[in-house]
Design a protein around this motif. Structure first.
Motif, short mmCIF file in Angstrom:
data_model
loop_
_atom_site.label_atom_id
_atom_site.label_comp_id
_atom_site.label_asym_id
_atom_site.label_seq_id
_atom_site.Cartn_x
_atom_site.Cartn_y
_atom_site.Cartn_z
N GLN A 31 1.71 -28.08 -29.61
CA GLN A 31 2.94 -28.33 -28.87
C GLN A 31 3.04 -29.77 -28.43
O GLN A 31 2.08 -30.35 -27.93
CB GLN A 31 3.03 -27.40 -27.65
N ILE A 32 4.23 -30.31 -28.63
CA ILE A 32 4.56 -31.64 -28.14
C ILE A 32 5.70 -31.45 -27.16
O ILE A 32 6.73 -30.86 -27.50
CB ILE A 32 4.98 -32.57 -29.29
N GLU A 33 5.50 -31.91 -25.92
CA GLU A 33 6.53 -31.71 -24.91
C GLU A 33 6.86 -33.00 -24.18
O GLU A 33 5.97 -33.78 -23.84
CB GLU A 33 6.14 -30.62 -23.92
N ALA A 34 8.16 -33.19 -23.99
CA ALA A 34 8.66 -34.32 -23.22
C ALA A 34 8.86 -33.82 -21.79
O ALA A 34 9.49 -32.79 -21.57
CB ALA A 34 9.99 -34.80 -23.79
N ASN A 66 3.57 -35.20 -23.70
CA ASN A 66 2.32 -34.45 -23.65
C ASN A 66 2.13 -33.68 -24.95
O ASN A 66 3.08 -33.12 -25.49
CB ASN A 66 2.38 -33.47 -22.47
N GLU A 67 0.91 -33.68 -25.45
CA GLU A 67 0.59 -32.95 -26.67
C GLU A 67 -0.62 -32.07 -26.41
O GLU A 67 -1.58 -32.51 -25.78
CB GLU A 67 0.28 -33.93 -27.79
N PHE A 68 -0.56 -30.83 -26.87
CA PHE A 68 -1.76 -30.01 -26.82
C PHE A 68 -1.86 -29.14 -28.06
O PHE A 68 -0.86 -28.74 -28.64
CB PHE A 68 -1.86 -29.18 -25.53
N ILE A 69 -3.09 -28.91 -28.45
CA ILE A 69 -3.39 -28.07 -29.61
C ILE A 69 -4.38 -27.02 -29.14
O ILE A 69 -5.41 -27.35 -28.56
CB ILE A 69 -4.01 -28.90 -30.75
N ASN A 109 5.51 -26.66 -32.12
CA ASN A 109 6.60 -26.42 -31.18
C ASN A 109 6.91 -27.70 -30.41
O ASN A 109 6.01 -28.38 -29.94
CB ASN A 109 6.19 -25.31 -30.20
N ASN A 110 8.20 -28.03 -30.30
CA ASN A 110 8.65 -29.15 -29.48
C ASN A 110 9.38 -28.60 -28.28
O ASN A 110 10.18 -27.66 -28.41
CB ASN A 110 9.59 -30.06 -30.28
N SER A 111 9.11 -29.16 -27.12
CA SER A 111 9.76 -28.65 -25.91
C SER A 111 10.05 -29.77 -24.93
O SER A 111 9.57 -30.90 -25.08
CB SER A 111 8.87 -27.59 -25.25
N SER A 112 10.87 -29.45 -23.94
CA SER A 112 11.20 -30.37 -22.84
C SER A 112 10.97 -29.64 -21.53
O SER A 112 11.28 -28.45 -21.40
CB SER A 112 12.67 -30.78 -22.90
N THR A 142 11.49 -24.51 -25.34
CA THR A 142 11.58 -24.94 -26.72
C THR A 142 12.92 -25.58 -27.07
O THR A 142 13.98 -25.07 -26.72
CB THR A 142 11.33 -23.74 -27.65
N LEU A 143 12.81 -26.67 -27.78
CA LEU A 143 13.95 -27.40 -28.29
C LEU A 143 14.62 -26.60 -29.41
O LEU A 143 13.94 -26.04 -30.27
CB LEU A 143 13.43 -28.73 -28.86
N GLU A 144 15.95 -26.51 -29.36
CA GLU A 144 16.70 -25.85 -30.42
C GLU A 144 17.07 -26.88 -31.48
O GLU A 144 17.20 -28.08 -31.18
CB GLU A 144 17.95 -25.19 -29.85
N VAL A 145 17.25 -26.44 -32.73
CA VAL A 145 17.60 -27.35 -33.82
C VAL A 145 18.89 -28.09 -33.47
O VAL A 145 19.87 -27.49 -33.05
CB VAL A 145 17.77 -26.57 -35.14
N GLY A 146 18.84 -29.42 -33.58
CA GLY A 146 20.01 -30.25 -33.30
C GLY A 146 20.19 -30.61 -31.84
O GLY A 146 21.10 -31.36 -31.49
N GLU A 147 19.33 -30.11 -30.98
CA GLU A 147 19.43 -30.36 -29.54
C GLU A 147 18.60 -31.57 -29.16
O GLU A 147 17.47 -31.73 -29.62
CB GLU A 147 18.92 -29.11 -28.78
N LYS A 148 19.15 -32.43 -28.32
CA LYS A 148 18.40 -33.58 -27.82
C LYS A 148 17.46 -33.12 -26.72
O LYS A 148 17.68 -32.11 -26.06
CB LYS A 148 19.37 -34.64 -27.27
N LEU A 149 16.38 -33.89 -26.50
CA LEU A 149 15.39 -33.54 -25.49
C LEU A 149 16.01 -33.38 -24.11
O LEU A 149 15.66 -32.45 -23.37
CB LEU A 149 14.28 -34.60 -25.45
#
Length: 154
Positions: A88-91, A68-71, A4-7, A36-43
Motif C-alpha cells: 500500500q502506498i498512501e498519501a 507512506n508505503e508499507f508491504i 493499493n493506493n489510498s489517501s 482507497t483511491l478510485e480510478v480517475g480520482e485525484k488524491l
C-alpha cells in the motif's frame, strides 16, 4: 499481492487526533480516516470523499505531510483481497473542517469499523495505531508547518 493506493487525513482539534477505531479478529487498532483511491480520482478528492464517508465531516485539504508505503506479505486479512499480502502506498494530508460544514451525514462503516475516537498523546501511547509514526509526529504538524504540496489548478 494486492497493490493499493489510498489517501488519509490528519485532523487535529483540541490537542487530539481523530482516528477510526477498528476491531478485526478480536484485535483493536486505530487508523487515520481515509481509504482507497478510485480510478480517475485525484488524491485530494479521495481523502475528502473517504473522510466524509467514514466520519460525516466535510474537510478542506491543507497540504501533503507524508507519502507512506508499507508491504505486508502475511497480513491479518481484513478483506479477501488482502489474503496474499498488501503493498500500500498512501498519501496523508493535513486537513481541517470545512467552513461550509452544514450538516453531518451518517458515516459509512467499513469492515471491522467500530466508530471514531479522538486520541491525545497519552492515549496514543496505549493503543496500536497506523501509520506507525512516532506519537509526537502527529502533533508536530501545525499551522506553521511548511507546505510540502500544493494542488495545481488546471
Amino acid at each position: 499481492m494486492l497493490l493499493n493506493n489510498s489517501s488519509r487525513g490528519l485532523l487535529i482539534e483540541n490537542n487530539k487526533v481523530l482516528f477510526v477505531e477498528y476491531n478485526i479478529k478480536g484485535e483493536t487498532y486505530f487508523s487515520l480516516p481515509g481509504g482507497t483511491l478510485e480510478v480517475g480520482e485525484k488524491l485530494e478528492e479521495c481523502v475528502k470523499r473517504e473522510f466524509l464517508e467514514e466520519t460525516g465531516i466535510n474537510i478542506e485539504v491543507e497540504y501533503l505531510i507524508l507519502l507512506n508505503e508499507f508491504i505486508n506479505h502475511n497480513p491479518k486479512a481484513v478483506a479477501e483481497s488482502w489474503k496474499n499480502g498488501i503493498h500500500q502506498i498512501e498519501a496523508i494530508f493535513k486537513v481541517k473542517r470545512s467552513k461550509q460544514q452544514k450538516h453531518y451525514t451518517t458515516p459509512k462503516s467499513d469492515f471491522g469499523m467500530q466508530g471514531l475516537k479522538w486520541l491525545s498523546k497519552k492515549e496514543l501511547a496505549t493503543v496500536t495505531f497506523y501509520p506507525e509514526m512516532p506519537i509526537d509526529w502527529f502533533f508536530a504538524i501545525n499551522e506553521n508547518s511548511p507546505e510540502m504540496y500544493k494542488s495545481i489548478k488546471y
